[in-house]
Design a protein around this motif. Structure first.
Motif, short mmCIF file in Angstrom:
data_model
loop_
_atom_site.label_atom_id
_atom_site.label_comp_id
_atom_site.label_asym_id
_atom_site.label_seq_id
_atom_site.Cartn_x
_atom_site.Cartn_y
_atom_site.Cartn_z
N ASP A 148 -3.55 -0.31 -1.26
CA ASP A 148 -2.33 0.36 -0.84
C ASP A 148 -2.18 0.35 0.68
OD1 ASP A 148 -1.55 0.95 -3.40
OD2 ASP A 148 -2.22 3.03 -3.34
N SER A 174 -6.56 1.88 -4.09
CA SER A 174 -5.17 2.22 -4.38
C SER A 174 -5.14 3.55 -5.12
CB SER A 174 -4.55 1.13 -5.25
OG SER A 174 -3.30 1.52 -5.74
N LYS A 177 -6.45 -3.53 -6.20
CA LYS A 177 -5.15 -3.32 -5.56
C LYS A 177 -5.41 -2.52 -4.28
CE LYS A 177 -0.60 -1.42 -6.61
NZ LYS A 177 0.19 -0.73 -7.65
N ASP A 228 -2.98 3.92 -7.54
CA ASP A 228 -2.64 3.48 -8.89
C ASP A 228 -3.95 3.07 -9.57
OD1 ASP A 228 -1.27 2.68 -11.12
OD2 ASP A 228 -0.62 0.77 -10.26
N TRP A 250 -0.93 2.73 2.43
CA TRP A 250 -1.28 4.06 2.97
C TRP A 250 -2.74 4.11 3.40
CZ3 TRP A 250 -5.24 6.94 1.20
CH2 TRP A 250 -5.72 6.65 -0.08
#
Length: 133
Positions: free
Chosen positions: A10, A94, A8, A96, A12
């Motif tokens: 992100d 990520s 994943k 997460d 950001w």
């Protein structure tokens, strides 16, 4: 059977990369413009943009292989999978993240399809402890 999971990524992370490079490049480009420096900065930006897209996790039998553009490792005998949002350096693009604790250490990853990844690990070894929010 081999199954691949992408990391994943992100938004950001890309914002951080772009803002960092642009802020460091502005003085160089405005004060003493140089085409070589400009091209070099764009090459670095392109490489850093593509790097997170190259992070993959492959499960083949009981072995988890973690692949990054300049790094790869294998993990066996996973004991614990838990959620984490640590910013520790890891093959994860990520926040997460999953922390995998195995016989000889731990690694932090961020598979895009986290539930599918965990279920796949559990289908291989139902004794893995899970601590996911």
């Amino acid at each position: 059977m081999e199954k691949k999971y992408n990391s994943k990524v992100d938004l950001w992370l890309y914002l951080f990369i772009y803002i960092s490079i642009i802020l460091s490049a502005v003085p160089i480009l405005l004060i003493d413009f140089n085409w070589i420096v400009t091209i070099f900065l764009f090459v670095i930006l392109a490489a850093l943009t593509l790097y997170p897209l190259g992070i993959k996790y492959t499960i083949n039998g009981k072995v988890l292989s973690i692949h990054c553009p300049f790094f790869s490792t294998q993990v066996i005998d996973i004991l614990l999978i838990e959620s984490t949002h640590t910013l520790d350096s890891s093959p994860a693009a990520s926040i997460d993240r999953l922390k995998l604790t195995y016989k000889h250490g731990c690694v932090i990853i961020s598979p895009k399809k986290k539930k599918d990844f965990v279920n796949h690990i559990l289908s291989i070894n139902s004794k893995v402890h899970i601590k996911i929010n």
